[in-house]
Design an enzyme around this catalytic site. Structure first.
Site, PDB file in Angstrom:
ATOM      1  N   ILE A  46       0.784  -1.271  -0.023  1.00 12.29           N
ATOM      2  CA  ILE A  46      -0.087  -0.070  -0.152  1.00 12.29           C
ATOM      3  C   ILE A  46       0.960   1.484   0.040  1.00 12.29           C
ATOM      4  O   ILE A  46       0.611   2.233  -0.779  1.00 12.29           O
ATOM      5  CB  ILE A  46      -0.962  -0.101   1.274  1.00 12.29           C
ATOM      6  CG1 ILE A  46      -2.056  -1.222   0.984  1.00 12.29           C
ATOM      7  CG2 ILE A  46      -1.719   1.539   1.475  1.00 12.29           C
ATOM      8  CD1 ILE A  46      -2.741  -1.308   2.250  1.00 12.29           C
TER       9      ILE A  46
ATOM     10  N   GLU B  24     -12.314   2.203  17.225  1.00 10.40           N
ATOM     11  CA  GLU B  24     -13.378   1.869  16.186  1.00 10.40           C
ATOM     12  C   GLU B  24     -14.614   1.081  16.601  1.00 10.40           C
ATOM     13  O   GLU B  24     -14.329   0.088  17.154  1.00 10.40           O
ATOM     14  CB  GLU B  24     -12.650   1.198  14.827  1.00 10.40           C
ATOM     15  CG  GLU B  24     -13.126   2.076  13.597  1.00 10.40           C
ATOM     16  CD  GLU B  24     -11.995   1.526  12.733  1.00 10.40           C
ATOM     17  OE1 GLU B  24     -10.837   1.792  12.589  1.00 10.40           O
ATOM     18  OE2 GLU B  24     -12.404   0.633  11.816  1.00 10.40           O
TER      19      GLU B  24
ATOM     20  N   GLY C 140     -11.058   2.262   3.297  1.00 10.41           N
ATOM     21  CA  GLY C 140      -9.601   2.071   2.185  1.00 10.41           C
ATOM     22  C   GLY C 140      -9.868   1.123   1.402  1.00 10.41           C
ATOM     23  O   GLY C 140      -9.399   1.435   0.205  1.00 10.41           O
TER      24      GLY C 140
ATOM     25  N   ARG D 236      -4.169   1.556  10.782  1.00 10.11           N
ATOM     26  CA  ARG D 236      -4.910   1.055  11.851  1.00 10.11           C
ATOM     27  C   ARG D 236      -4.986   2.222  12.834  1.00 10.11           C
ATOM     28  O   ARG D 236      -3.874   2.889  13.030  1.00 10.11           O
ATOM     29  CB  ARG D 236      -4.779  -0.176  12.581  1.00 10.11           C
ATOM     30  CG  ARG D 236      -4.879  -1.352  11.689  1.00 10.11           C
ATOM     31  CD  ARG D 236      -6.349  -1.801  11.595  1.00 10.11           C
ATOM     32  NE  ARG D 236      -6.712  -2.858  10.873  1.00 10.11           N
ATOM     33  CZ  ARG D 236      -6.844  -2.953   9.375  1.00 10.11           C
ATOM     34  NH1 ARG D 236      -6.889  -1.849   8.756  1.00 10.11           N
ATOM     35  NH2 ARG D 236      -6.916  -4.287   8.840  1.00 10.11           N
TER      36      ARG D 236
ATOM     37  N   ARG E 168      10.805  -0.731   8.188  1.00 13.36           N
ATOM     38  CA  ARG E 168      11.593  -1.633   8.793  1.00 13.36           C
ATOM     39  C   ARG E 168      12.748  -2.323   7.836  1.00 13.36           C
ATOM     40  O   ARG E 168      13.865  -2.051   8.201  1.00 13.36           O
ATOM     41  CB  ARG E 168      10.841  -2.852   9.371  1.00 13.36           C
ATOM     42  CG  ARG E 168      11.111  -3.279  10.790  1.00 13.36           C
ATOM     43  CD  ARG E 168      10.274  -4.238  11.184  1.00 13.36           C
ATOM     44  NE  ARG E 168       9.402  -4.897   9.927  1.00 13.36           N
ATOM     45  CZ  ARG E 168       8.690  -6.111  10.299  1.00 13.36           C
ATOM     46  NH1 ARG E 168       8.420  -6.297  11.335  1.00 13.36           N
ATOM     47  NH2 ARG E 168       7.928  -6.580   9.389  1.00 13.36           N
TER      48      ARG E 168
ATOM     49  N   HIS F 196     -13.629   4.172   7.740  1.00 12.02           N
ATOM     50  CA  HIS F 196     -12.652   2.838   7.302  1.00 12.02           C
ATOM     51  C   HIS F 196     -13.218   2.309   5.793  1.00 12.02           C
ATOM     52  O   HIS F 196     -13.838   1.142   5.867  1.00 12.02           O
ATOM     53  CB  HIS F 196     -12.900   1.712   8.301  1.00 12.02           C
ATOM     54  CG  HIS F 196     -11.727   0.809   8.147  1.00 12.02           C
ATOM     55  ND1 HIS F 196     -11.144   0.235   9.389  1.00 12.02           N
ATOM     56  CD2 HIS F 196     -10.867   0.239   7.228  1.00 12.02           C
ATOM     57  CE1 HIS F 196     -10.378  -0.668   8.997  1.00 12.02           C
ATOM     58  NE2 HIS F 196      -9.852  -0.625   7.885  1.00 12.02           N
TER      59      HIS F 196
HETATM   60  C1  DGY Z   1      -7.375  -3.913   5.497  1.00 10.99           C
HETATM   61  O1  DGY Z   1      -7.381  -4.810   4.734  1.00 10.99           O
HETATM   62  O2  DGY Z   1      -6.481  -4.151   6.535  1.00 10.99           O
HETATM   63  C2  DGY Z   1      -8.423  -2.745   5.443  1.00 10.99           C
HETATM   64  O3  DGY Z   1      -8.155  -1.912   6.373  1.00 10.99           O
HETATM   65  C3  DGY Z   1      -9.808  -3.429   5.030  1.00 10.99           C
HETATM   66  O4  DGY Z   1     -10.481  -2.291   4.365  1.00 10.99           O
END
Ligand code: DGY
Length: 336
Positions: free
Chosen positions: A174, A283, A303, A254, A194, A301
Site C-alpha cells: 500500500i 473503532e 480504504g 489502523r 523496517r 474505514h
Molecule cells: C485491510 O485490509 O486491512 C483494510 O483495512 C480493509 O479495508
C-alpha cells in the site's frame, strides 16, 4: 440424510455479490452464514454445534484469540477479509497449526487512492467546503475562504516556496502504491520502513529516513503500516510532537498506530494544520473532541471500499479457505 463427507465454511459477516450466496461450492464445500460479528464465546459454541465446519471467513472486526484455536481443533483455516491481521492471534494460530489467509495486493491500489483522496480532500478542506456549500450560508467567492496548503509546484511561482515533502510510514504494497502516485505532484517523497528498498529508492528517487527524522522533515505524512504489537502507538505523544508545525497527517493503516488523545491535543493546540483519518483507535467510536475539529476529515474505514476490490477480496477469502479444506495446493495469500 447427512453427508459424512460434507465440509462447511462458516462465513461471519457479509461478502460482496456475487459471493454473498449461501451455496455449495464446486468443490462440494458448503458456505454457511452468520449475520455478523460474534463474541469469542458465541463463535466457539456456534462452531462446536457443527463439527462439519472446518473453516471460518471473517472480517477485521471479528476477534480471533487463542481460546478460539484451543477450543476448536476442527478448524483448519481462517480467512480474513482484510490484509491487516491484528484481529487474529497469529502466534496461537501457529501453535495450533491453523492456516491464516488474508487479502493483500488486491486492495493496495484502492487503499492508496483513498489515502490520496484524504490527503488532497482533507488538506484542501473539501468536507468543510461541502458543508458550507450545502448550508445556504455561503456568500460567494472570497480571497481568504477555506484556504489550505499547496501540495507542490510545477513552476516556481514564488522563490520563497520550496518543494514540499511527503513522508510515508510503511513501504509495504500500500505504501508503495501511495508513493508511486506522488510522482505527478512534484513532491519530494521519503519513507520509513523496517526493511529498506534500495532499488525502489533509486528507480523512483524516494529517500529513506529514520522515523523521527521523517516526522521532523515532512509536510505531509501518511501512515500505512501494519498494526502489530511493535507498531502499537508508533506515533506516541513524543513522536507526534516531533512533526513540523503545520504538518498534515493521514492515517489509512489502523487507529491504534497513533495515540488518538495525543493527536487531538496536537490538533487543538494548532501544532498540526489538520488530519484526515480512515481508521480510529476504538473503532467505530470516534471521540467527541475529534469530531468537533473542523480541520479534521473523518472517513469510516473505506480504504478498500471499491466494488472491484471488495469483489476480489470476497473471491479470495473463499478460494483460499476452500483450497486448505480440500487439502489442495493452497491458493491465495497466507500469513501462516
Ligand atoms: C485491510 O485490509 O486491512 C483494510 O483495512 C480493509 O479495508
Amino acid at each position: 440424510m447427512t453427508n459424512k463427507n460434507l465440509k462447511k465454511i462458516l462465513v461471519l459477516d457479509e461478502l460482496c455479490p456475487p459471493y454473498d450466496q449461501i451455496k455449495v461450492l464446486e468443490s462440494g464445500i458448503l458456505l454457511v452464514k452468520e449475520p455478523g460479528v460474534l463474541e469469542v464465546d458465541q463463535l466457539i459454541s456456534r462452531v462446536k454445534q457443527d463439527p462439519l465446519i472446518k473453516g471460518i471467513i471473517c472480517s477485521l472486526t471479528q476477534k480471533i484469540n487463542e481460546k478460539v484455536f484451543q477450543e476448536l481443533p476442527q478448524i483448519e483455516v481462517i480467512s480474513n477479509i482484510a490484509v491487516g491481521l491484528n484481529n487474529i492471534d497469529l502466534e496461537a494460530a501457529k501453535k495450533y497449526g491453523v492456516r491464516i489467509a488474508h487479502t493483500p495486493k488486491v486492495l493496495s491500489d484502492a487503499t492508496a487512492d483513498l489515502a490520496w483522496a484524504l490527503l488532497l480532500g482533507g488538506s484542501r478542506r473539501l468536507a468543510e467546503g461541502d458543508r458550507l456549500a450545502r448550508s445556504g450560508e455561503w456568500k460567494g467567492w472570497a480571497v481568504n475562504q477555506l484556504l489550505g496548503p499547496s501540495l507542490g509546484f510545477t513552476e516556481n511561482i514564488d522563490q520563497n516556496l520550496g518543494q514540499k515533502r511527503l513522508g510515508i510510514i510503511g513501504l509495504g504494497q500500500i505504501g508503495q502504491a501511495i508513493a508511486r502516485r506522488a510522482q505527478g505532484f512534484n513532491l519530494d517523497v521519503c519513507y520509513y520502513n523496517r526493511t529498506r528498498y534500495v532499488e525502489l529508492e533509486q528507480s523512483y528517487s524516494w529517500g529513506f529516513m529514520d522515523l523521527d527524522e521523517l516526522l521532523m522533515q515532512s509536510d505531509y505524512i501518511i501512515l500505512a503500516v501494519a498494526l502489530a504489537p511493535e507498531t502499537y502507538h508508533l506515533l506516541n505523544r513524543t513522536r507526534l510532537n516531533l512533526m513540523k508545525p503545520n504538518a498534515y497527517l493521514v492515517n489509512v493503516g489502523r487507529g491504534p498506530l497513533l495515540d488518538e488523545e495525543a493527536l487531538i491535543d496536537c490538533l487543538e493546540s494548532g501544532h498540526l494544520s489538520g488530519a484526515a483519518l480512515d481508521v480510529y483507535e476504538y473503532e467505530p467510536n470516534i471521540p467527541e473532541r475529534l469530531r468537533a475539529l473542523s480541520q479534521v476529515t473523518l472517513s469510516p474505514h473505506l480504504g478498500s471500499a471499491t466494488f472491484e476490490t471488495r469483489q476480489a477480496m470476497s473471491r479470495l477469502v473463499i478460494e483460499s479457505a476452500e483450497s486448505i479444506i480440500q487439502g489442495k495446493e493452497p491458493c491465495g495469500y497466507f500469513a501462516i
